[in-house]
Scaffold this motif. Sequence first.
Motif: not given
Length: 229
Positions: A17-18, A21, A200, A202-204, A206-208, A210-211
Motif C-alpha cells: 500500500r505504501a 501511494f 507526503w 504525513d500520509v505515510n 498517519k494513514w499507513i 501508525r495504523p
Amino acid sequence: MSIPAKYSNTNFVMFLRALIFNAVCIILVVWIYQGGHIDTILKFDVLYISRIISGLGILGLCTIIIRIFQISRELNIVKKYRELIDSGSNKKNADEWLQSTNSRVSEFIRNYQRVLPEDKSVFVGNFQMTIASKLSIFGSTTDWLTTLGLLGTVIGFRIALEVMTGLKDIGLLATFVQNISGGLMIAIDTTIVGICAALWLDVNLKWILRPGAVQLVSEAVNTGVLYHE
C-alpha cells in the motif's frame, strides 16, 4: 524446521500500500519536473532552503518506508504463527519457527509467557510505549518541514521588503522588480515545498505506518493472550 510455502512472509499488504501511494507521488513529482517547475524553484533557491526541505523530506520518507516494511513483516509473522497453530501444527514447532524469525513479536510473546499474571498489563503497556516511541520522530520531521517552509516565507518577504525600502533611484526600477520578485519567489516556493513534503510524509505516517503499528500491538497482545495464557 521447514515451513510450508503458504506460511512464508510474502503478504506485505501494508508495505505494498505504501509503495503504491509513493509511486503515485513520485510520478506526480516527475510530471512537475518535466513541466520545468522544479528548475524554477531551484533557480530562485539562493538560500538553499527548498533544497534542505527536500533533502530532509527524502530522508524522512526513506526512514518511514523502512519502518513500514519492518512493521509489515512483523504483522506477517504474527499472522503466520497463528495460522500454523490454528491449522493443527505442533505448537512446539510453531514456537520454534517464531523464535527463528528474531522479530519483535517473537520477543514479546516469549517474554509474555514468563511474566507473572499481575504484571502482564504493565508488560503490554511497555510494549505499546516502545512501539509508539519509535514513531514520534516522524511526527517531529513533518513539523520541521512545515517550520522550514514558513521560515523561508518570512525570509523571502524580508528580502522583498528590504529591496523596497532600498529603492532610491527610479532608474533602477528594473533591478528593483527583479530583486523583489526573487524575494517573493523564495517566500512562495519554500512554503509550497515545505507543505507538500510535510503532507507526503504525513500520509505515510498517519494513514499507513501508525495504523499498522496499532494493529501490530493488538495482534501481538491477542496472540499472547490466546495461546500463552
